[in-house]
Design a protein around this motif. Structure first.
Motif, short mmCIF file in Angstrom:
data_model
loop_
_atom_site.label_atom_id
_atom_site.label_comp_id
_atom_site.label_asym_id
_atom_site.label_seq_id
_atom_site.Cartn_x
_atom_site.Cartn_y
_atom_site.Cartn_z
N MET A 130 0.82 -1.22 0.00
CA MET A 130 0.00 0.00 0.00
C MET A 130 0.85 1.27 0.00
N HIS A 131 2.14 1.13 0.24
CA HIS A 131 3.00 2.31 0.29
C HIS A 131 3.23 2.83 -1.13
N PRO A 132 3.32 4.16 -1.27
CA PRO A 132 3.53 4.72 -2.61
C PRO A 132 4.78 4.16 -3.29
N ASP A 133 4.71 3.95 -4.60
CA ASP A 133 5.89 3.46 -5.33
C ASP A 133 6.89 4.61 -5.52
N GLN A 134 8.00 4.30 -6.18
CA GLN A 134 9.11 5.25 -6.29
C GLN A 134 8.67 6.60 -6.84
N ASP A 135 7.98 6.58 -7.98
CA ASP A 135 7.65 7.85 -8.63
C ASP A 135 6.58 8.61 -7.87
N THR A 136 5.67 7.88 -7.24
CA THR A 136 4.64 8.57 -6.45
C THR A 136 5.27 9.29 -5.26
N LEU A 137 6.19 8.59 -4.60
CA LEU A 137 6.84 9.23 -3.44
C LEU A 137 7.69 10.43 -3.89
N LYS A 138 8.32 10.27 -5.03
CA LYS A 138 9.12 11.39 -5.57
C LYS A 138 8.21 12.61 -5.78
N ALA A 139 7.05 12.36 -6.38
CA ALA A 139 6.11 13.47 -6.64
C ALA A 139 5.61 14.07 -5.33
N MET A 140 5.40 13.21 -4.34
CA MET A 140 4.95 13.71 -3.03
C MET A 140 6.00 14.63 -2.40
N MET A 141 7.26 14.24 -2.55
CA MET A 141 8.33 15.07 -1.98
C MET A 141 8.41 16.40 -2.72
N GLN A 142 8.25 16.34 -4.04
CA GLN A 142 8.28 17.59 -4.82
C GLN A 142 7.11 18.48 -4.44
N ASP A 143 5.93 17.89 -4.29
CA ASP A 143 4.75 18.67 -3.89
C ASP A 143 4.95 19.34 -2.54
N ALA A 144 5.68 18.64 -1.66
CA ALA A 144 5.91 19.20 -0.32
C ALA A 144 6.89 20.36 -0.38
N GLY A 145 7.63 20.49 -1.49
CA GLY A 145 8.56 21.62 -1.63
C GLY A 145 10.02 21.21 -1.74
N PHE A 146 10.30 19.92 -1.75
CA PHE A 146 11.69 19.50 -1.90
C PHE A 146 12.13 19.66 -3.35
N GLU A 147 13.41 19.97 -3.52
CA GLU A 147 13.93 20.17 -4.87
C GLU A 147 14.99 19.12 -5.19
N GLN A 148 15.28 19.01 -6.47
CA GLN A 148 16.28 18.04 -6.97
C GLN A 148 16.01 16.65 -6.38
N VAL A 149 14.76 16.23 -6.42
CA VAL A 149 14.41 14.94 -5.82
C VAL A 149 14.81 13.81 -6.77
N THR A 150 15.56 12.87 -6.22
CA THR A 150 15.96 11.69 -7.00
C THR A 150 15.76 10.46 -6.12
N TYR A 151 15.77 9.30 -6.75
CA TYR A 151 15.74 8.09 -5.92
C TYR A 151 16.67 7.05 -6.50
N GLN A 152 17.02 6.11 -5.63
CA GLN A 152 17.96 5.07 -5.99
C GLN A 152 17.35 3.75 -5.52
N ASN A 153 17.16 2.83 -6.45
CA ASN A 153 16.61 1.53 -6.06
C ASN A 153 17.69 0.65 -5.46
N MET A 154 17.28 -0.13 -4.49
CA MET A 154 18.21 -1.10 -3.90
C MET A 154 17.54 -2.46 -3.88
#
Ligand code: SAM
Lengths: 271, 195
Positions: free
Chosen positions: A234-258
């Motif tokens: 049920m937790h947001p996937d990579q791109d959804t969480l990235k968009a959530m962080m951007q919406d909150a105001g974070f910049e240069q948001v990236t992610y790294q899969n492990m």
């Protein structure tokens, strides 16, 4: 494996009266595959961690075969933390990351281990004291949604396997942004969506067949692990969480899969 | 991804066990506490990045950005750096790159190169007397084939004082001299076989 990072989170799920909750509340959220009243999730999660605090670390190592340590290492590597800095290890639980950060920032710096759950904090404090980590660590009981710190306060915030438990993730992200210094970074380590189909199937098989069996054997609690697997889905996937962080105001948001995307490390900055 | 953190975790454990066995290690760590050093050897799959803490080191991954200084050179060059003239020549030929404060590079290398461990006792504690003795003998033999500590002392001392003097402030230079004097005394003691 790895699922035990939150392995017993849902331990008292049935006991907590979750099954008797109604779905007709105006404000609801997920608790595993079930929908619960938003106002109740916080206390459900907090209550659950009370019961698992003492054996949390052991369960983490057993169920993840130690892999959670490597994910945490990668988190430290992405932190760029330096001597003298101020770090917030949010939802820090028993303080694995705090221990490492404390050594790097040294006596000139500070690490705040914040968690909503007092039992987890106590276990963390005892563990860190036994490791000789004293002097630059502060323990604060706090809800990620309403962080009790001044604006622009931390150089770095990490939240490892914690965001999934937070009721209002958007609010929590905004709260983190507020207390982060300009130039500071947020790292979110959390379960995510495997990149490949074959891995996804294997992961599903492990989560819904092996994990509950192991949970039954080790923690005598098969059902909790079933709910655990559900909650991860049920937790947001990579791109959804990235968009959530951007919406909150974070910049240069990236992610790294492990581990093939089973876990992802998201990074965002405040400028 | 897992290979690097896994290997780092193993090397970190070995290094910290060794540092814990050396009573003088914490003094050497003190001068570099909180700093991060990166050693780039092109034949290795990733650079070696070490953060120095009060009583231990942490091995970081190649993503770690907060690096204070480092050295970059092929292994073949590193193993020949037994005296200052060779360091200078390697720097001039562009085979060796030094970044950050050269004093830090010298101090960082001393944390590891200066390890002074009673291997026999250390192994005996873990493995028992007889295997401990045999292992320590092996390590002694290995050491005989490694560059002499005095050579490293010369390398660090001469490079820093002759080549980098202009970039170092008076106070730092005086501190370095003190450190080198202390190191010289320690090396002489070691060579004389004193504890
Ligand atoms: C799975 S544990 C992770 C602990 C630690 N970060 C780790 O990686 O081992 C999740 C932690 O999140 C905490 N938590 C849950 N909801 C929270 C909230 N709203 N605010 C702060 N902490 C919360 C729990 O109490 C628990 O200690």
């Amino acid at each position: 494996m790895f699922l035990a990072l939150t392995g017993t989170l849902w331990h008292s799920h049935e006991d907590s009266g979750l099954t008797s909750m109604k779905d007709n509340s105006q404000e609801t959220t997920h608790f595993g595959y079930k929908t619960v009243d938003k106002t109740q999730k916080k206390s459900l999660v907090a209550g659950v961690f009370d019961s698992v605090a003492a054996k949390y670390d052991v369960m983490n190592d057993v169920m993840s075969m130690g892999i959670h340590r490597l994910w945490k290492r990668q988190t430290i590597d992405s932190s760029a933390v330096r001597k003298g800095q101020r770090v917030l290890d949010l939802a820090g639980g028993t303080g694995d990351l705090t221990a490492k950060f404390s050594r790097i920032v040294g006596k000139e710096g500070q690490v705040v281990l914040a968690d909503i759950n007092d039992s987890m904090l106590k276990v963390g404090r005892d563990k860190l004291r036994d490791m000789g980590i004293v002097g630059n660590v502060e323990y604060v009981q706090a809800n990620a949604e309403e962080l009790p710190f001044p604006d622009d306060h931390f150089d770095l915030i990490t939240i490892a396997f914690g965001l999934r438990n937070v009721t209002d993730k958007d609010k929590a992200l905004r709260s983190m942004l507020r207390v982060l210094k300009p130039g500071g970074r947020l790292l979110v380590l959390e379960f995510s969506k495997p990149e490949h189909d074959a891995l996804n199937k294997l992961y599903d098989f492990y989560s819904f067949n092996i994990l509950p069996q192991m949970g039954g054997l080790i923690a005598n609690d098969k059902e909790s692990y079933q709910y655990l697997a559900e909650s991860i889905r049920m937790h947001p996937d990579q791109d959804t969480l990235k968009a959530m962080m951007q919406d909150a105001g974070f910049e240069q948001v990236t992610y790294q899969n492990m581990t093939g995307g089973i876990v992802a490390l998201h990074r965002g900055f405040k400028f | 991804m897992p290979a690097q953190p896994l290997l780092n975790a193993c090397v970190e454990r070995v290094l910290n066990t060794a540092l814990a066995e050396d009573p003088a290690a914490s003094a050497r760590l003190k001068s570099v506490r909180g700093k991060t050093f990166r050693l780039c050897i092109p034949s290795l799959p990733w650079p070696i990045t070490i953060t120095f803490c009060a009583d231990r080191v942490m091995l970081m991954g190649s993503d770690f950005e907060a690096v204070d200084g480092g050295v970059s050179a092929p292994l073949s060059v590193l193993t020949t750096l037994s005296d200052a003239s060779k360091v200078t020549a390697a720097l001039q030929r562009g085979e060796l790159e030094l970044s950050g404060d050269p004093i830090f590079a010298q101090q960082a290398s001393q944390v590891i190169l200066g390890l002074d461990i009673d291997w026999e006792e250390a192994f005996a504690k873990r493995l028992g007397d007889v295997p401990g003795y045999w292992l320590s003998q092996g390590i002694d033999q290995l050491r005989q084939h490694m560059p002499n500590l005095a050579d490293w002392r010369d390398w660090a001392g001469q490079t820093l004082s002759e080549e980098k003097k202009l970039t170092v402030g008076q106070v730092e230079y005086a501190m370095l001299q003190d450190d080198l004097q202390a190191l010289l005394r320690r090396v002489s003691q070691l060579e004389a076989g004193e504890p």
